[in-house]
Design an enzyme around this catalytic site. Sequence first.
Site, short mmCIF file in Angstrom:
data_model
loop_
_atom_site.label_atom_id
_atom_site.label_comp_id
_atom_site.label_asym_id
_atom_site.label_seq_id
_atom_site.Cartn_x
_atom_site.Cartn_y
_atom_site.Cartn_z
N ARG A 74 0.47 -1.48 -0.04
CA ARG A 74 0.25 0.08 0.07
C ARG A 74 0.49 1.27 -0.22
NH1 ARG A 74 -3.90 -0.41 5.03
NH2 ARG A 74 -5.37 -1.64 3.56
N ARG A 143 -2.27 6.38 9.81
CA ARG A 143 -2.34 5.82 7.91
C ARG A 143 -2.21 7.37 7.57
NH1 ARG A 143 -4.09 0.48 7.46
NH2 ARG A 143 -3.60 -0.49 9.68
N LYS A 219 -4.36 0.56 14.55
CA LYS A 219 -4.06 1.97 13.60
C LYS A 219 -4.69 2.85 13.75
CE LYS A 219 -6.74 -0.87 10.54
NZ LYS A 219 -7.81 -1.89 9.75
N LYS A 221 -6.53 6.70 12.38
CA LYS A 221 -6.95 7.69 11.48
C LYS A 221 -7.36 9.11 10.66
CE LYS A 221 -7.30 2.95 8.67
NZ LYS A 221 -9.06 2.03 8.25
N CYS A 441 -15.05 -3.06 -1.45
CA CYS A 441 -13.82 -3.16 -0.85
C CYS A 441 -12.96 -4.32 -2.06
CB CYS A 441 -13.63 -3.53 0.32
SG CYS A 441 -14.68 -5.41 1.00
N CYS A 447 -7.96 -11.03 0.36
CA CYS A 447 -7.93 -10.99 1.56
C CYS A 447 -8.08 -11.75 2.54
CB CYS A 447 -9.50 -9.60 1.66
SG CYS A 447 -9.73 -9.00 3.20
N CYS A 486 -16.39 -8.34 4.51
CA CYS A 486 -16.24 -9.08 5.50
C CYS A 486 -17.14 -7.21 6.62
CB CYS A 486 -14.96 -9.60 6.11
SG CYS A 486 -14.15 -8.51 6.69
N CYS A 490 -14.05 -1.89 5.31
CA CYS A 490 -12.45 -1.12 4.47
C CYS A 490 -13.39 -0.26 3.41
CB CYS A 490 -12.04 -2.48 4.17
SG CYS A 490 -10.92 -3.33 5.13
FE1 SRM Z 1 -8.82 -2.41 5.67
C1 SRM Z 1 -7.60 -4.78 6.65
C2 SRM Z 1 -7.99 -3.28 2.85
C3 SRM Z 1 -9.53 1.19 4.35
C4 SRM Z 1 -10.83 -1.28 8.08
N1 SRM Z 1 -8.05 -3.68 4.51
C5 SRM Z 1 -7.82 -4.66 6.00
C6 SRM Z 1 -6.93 -5.58 5.13
C7 SRM Z 1 -5.81 -4.99 5.32
C8 SRM Z 1 -6.97 -7.13 5.96
C9 SRM Z 1 -6.35 -7.87 6.88
O1 SRM Z 1 -5.84 -7.54 7.31
O2 SRM Z 1 -5.76 -8.21 5.61
C10 SRM Z 1 -7.46 -5.42 3.66
C11 SRM Z 1 -6.93 -5.37 2.91
C12 SRM Z 1 -7.44 -6.26 1.40
C13 SRM Z 1 -6.34 -6.59 -0.10
O3 SRM Z 1 -6.10 -7.69 -0.58
O4 SRM Z 1 -6.69 -5.45 -0.50
C14 SRM Z 1 -7.88 -4.34 4.30
N2 SRM Z 1 -9.13 -1.72 3.42
C15 SRM Z 1 -8.41 -2.04 2.86
C16 SRM Z 1 -8.96 -1.25 1.62
C17 SRM Z 1 -8.14 -1.69 0.67
C18 SRM Z 1 -10.47 -1.31 1.25
C19 SRM Z 1 -10.46 -0.92 -0.87
O5 SRM Z 1 -11.11 -1.60 -1.36
O6 SRM Z 1 -10.20 -0.05 -0.50
C20 SRM Z 1 -9.00 -0.06 2.24
C21 SRM Z 1 -7.18 0.65 2.15
C22 SRM Z 1 -7.06 1.88 2.93
C23 SRM Z 1 -6.14 2.38 3.14
O7 SRM Z 1 -5.69 3.13 1.52
O8 SRM Z 1 -4.90 2.75 3.73
C24 SRM Z 1 -9.30 0.08 3.94
N3 SRM Z 1 -10.53 -1.14 6.54
C25 SRM Z 1 -10.41 0.76 5.47
C26 SRM Z 1 -11.45 1.51 5.57
C27 SRM Z 1 -11.97 2.63 5.49
C28 SRM Z 1 -11.32 4.20 5.82
O9 SRM Z 1 -9.96 3.81 6.54
O10 SRM Z 1 -12.16 4.84 5.67
C29 SRM Z 1 -11.74 1.16 7.00
C30 SRM Z 1 -12.71 1.37 7.96
C31 SRM Z 1 -12.43 2.55 8.96
C32 SRM Z 1 -11.79 1.87 10.66
O11 SRM Z 1 -10.27 1.73 10.19
O12 SRM Z 1 -12.49 1.72 11.58
C33 SRM Z 1 -11.42 -0.33 7.33
N4 SRM Z 1 -9.65 -3.08 7.24
C34 SRM Z 1 -10.73 -2.17 8.27
C35 SRM Z 1 -10.37 -3.39 9.12
C36 SRM Z 1 -10.88 -3.14 11.28
C37 SRM Z 1 -11.03 -2.24 11.75
C38 SRM Z 1 -11.11 -2.39 12.65
O13 SRM Z 1 -10.86 -1.23 13.72
O14 SRM Z 1 -11.63 -3.35 13.73
C39 SRM Z 1 -9.37 -4.28 9.11
C40 SRM Z 1 -8.88 -5.36 10.07
C41 SRM Z 1 -8.96 -5.32 11.45
O15 SRM Z 1 -7.41 -4.28 11.14
O16 SRM Z 1 -8.49 -6.52 12.46
C42 SRM Z 1 -8.35 -4.20 7.97
FE1 SF4 Z 2 -11.36 -7.77 3.28
FE2 SF4 Z 2 -12.87 -7.22 4.97
FE3 SF4 Z 2 -11.99 -4.85 4.73
FE4 SF4 Z 2 -13.16 -6.31 2.73
S1 SF4 Z 2 -14.06 -5.75 4.76
S2 SF4 Z 2 -11.12 -5.71 2.09
S3 SF4 Z 2 -13.19 -8.40 2.95
S4 SF4 Z 2 -11.00 -7.11 5.96
#
Ligand code: SRM
Ligand code: SF4
Length: 576
Positions: A74, A143, A219, A221, A441, A447, A486, A490
């Site tokens: 990323r 981030r 994390k 943000k 997402c 993922c 899930c 994201c």
């Molecule tokens: Fe996310 C984890 C993709 C924005 C909440 N996110 C992941 C992982 C890294 C999976 C993992 O942990 O193994 C995903 C990688 C998938 C892949 O194959 O690429 C992933 N997140 C993404 C992206 C690429 C989604 C997209 O399709 O655009 C976004 C990348 C953002 C960036 O450039 O930094 C992405 N993730 C978000 C957002 C939206 C936002 O930030 O505005 C959220 C919700 C906001 C938040 O943080 O609460 C988000 N991602 C999560 C979470 C849940 C965090 C939590 O507090 O519970 C996880 C899982 C974790 O951290 O345990 C996660």
């Molecule tokens: Fe993966 Fe769940 Fe984030 Fe989608 S919402 S990219 S399935 S961790």
Amino acid sequence: MAEKKLSEVEIIKENSDYLRGSLVQSLDNKITGALYPDDTQLIKFHGAYQQTDRDLESERKTQKLEPLYSMMIRIRVPGGVATPAQWLRMDELASKYGNGTMKLTTRQAFQLHGIRKRHLKATIQGFNEVMLDSIAGCGDVNRNVMCSPNPNESKVHEAVWDISRQISAEFTPQTSAYYEIWMDGQPVDESQPFTTRPQDTAAAKDAEPIYGKTYLPRKFKIAIAVPPYNDTDIFANDIGLVAIEKDGELEGFNVAAGGGLGMTFGMPETFPRLADMLGYVDKKDVLKVCEAILTTQRDNGNRENRKFSRLKYTIERMGLEAFKQEVERRTGFAFQEAKPYKFIHSGDPLGWTKTHDGHYNLGLFIEGGRIVDYPDYPLRTALRVLASINEGDFRLTGNQNLVIGHISAEKKPVVEAILDKYGVLQATYKQTALRQNSIACVALNTCSLAFAEAERYLPSLIDKIDLIIRAHGLEKDAINIRMTGCPNGCGRPYLGEIAFIGKSPGRYNLYLGAAHNGERMNKLYREMLDEAGILAELEPIIGAYARERQRNETFGDFVIRQGYVKATTHGTNFHD
Ligand code: SRM
Ligand code: SF4
């Protein structure tokens, strides 16, 4: 009292020597495509994730092979603005080392997927040469800082973009591990003020004055929005900043804290939550306030159970008032009362808009944020050709779209002709407003946390929902629709007026009723629907919306007024 047991990740951070761990040895190990287990945690701070190709899981098992490991990386783009040279380099690296695609993420970053471990260093060096980096792309740190992707729309946008880069620089980890491991210790060009570079004085070396040795509990943000557009969904962030202007200049920010969307199915004590408004601060104080919030979380966040480590739970535990007082104690001044503002929409303005300095921006719809050449739509080629004329810049939006920015009046027809030739303009203009406001997402196949498809499935589901939308004459009505594989959130599904969250392959929970402007989350309407079930549930509601909505009533407001779902007024009543 028994001592609290730190989570495993805390121990790994503590013992990592400022994020080094055994990464060098992991990368050198040629027997496996994987990293050593502890390094899979540490590599996140360097912006990468170890993944497997989940489509090939059972085939590889049958063949008694280890999973097909690869890395996702990323690349941060604070405020989302990339130069044509940066775009071209990312495009090149996507082919050379990745899976031939780029993903524009929901946080204005680039992702490359499918990179073999042995190519990771060359990939990182490749984008570092064009002043991009991946440090703090992931991990327990601040981030990519988001802000409205149209810096030249007004002077306020320009000032806000500048501040987003200052915040990003302020909270970039200082460890030299990144440069040591990936760049053989070479600093990047120091003439570039906002890119990260190792601290080169002996005293600064590997001290983390803001984070400390174990960084943050989880994390973190930050996002900024300029009303009336909430195009960065600021309330989903640990810190959300609303730009307040006076006489056309940026005056300061309303500061909100404690947003975060992840939850776990079957654990109602986990919930998505929007940030609470703390108050207003002048722009000169905004860095100080951000630091005070971040360090309050650093010192008070839960380091035992990562399910409850985000700032939202810290605030719930401390109480909002006590949290606010602690932040004020750290800054040495009190928040003023929040100033009035109004958000109308959380989507992106698509098509041409004029900037305050006489240039043009062109907002393009990019389905699922995926830059790829489709068999009948050479999107990636079109953008490569466009980047090669070296006009304007490439701005990644928080809704996975792209703005071709700062085009001169002279070059506008050239840009238009290129995009027209490859069908990119048509791909934006021909869509229903519902599709234009969709987010999905990544989910499968990369993922590891996905229960169901999202990016690969939502387009075809929207084909079917579009039939209903067109049948009811709603093709111009913007409705935010979002899907994730899930409940981690994201694609910010909890802020979708219509949202699908994957529960198991082919089955989704349907959520309804978020505010169109990102100020209210939705609520669960139906569980475990397959495609037929989704369409059967949505058809009558969309029909009723077309017939019975009030003037200017948004879909999210309509479903609440009609009683399909109750309004979610706070994260703590999301599950009610
Ligand atoms: Fe996310 C984890 C993709 C924005 C909440 N996110 C992941 C992982 C890294 C999976 C993992 O942990 O193994 C995903 C990688 C998938 C892949 O194959 O690429 C992933 N997140 C993404 C992206 C690429 C989604 C997209 O399709 O655009 C976004 C990348 C953002 C960036 O450039 O930094 C992405 N993730 C978000 C957002 C939206 C936002 O930030 O505005 C959220 C919700 C906001 C938040 O943080 O609460 C988000 N991602 C999560 C979470 C849940 C965090 C939590 O507090 O519970 C996880 C899982 C974790 O951290 O345990 C996660
Ligand atoms: Fe993966 Fe769940 Fe984030 Fe989608 S919402 S990219 S399935 S961790």
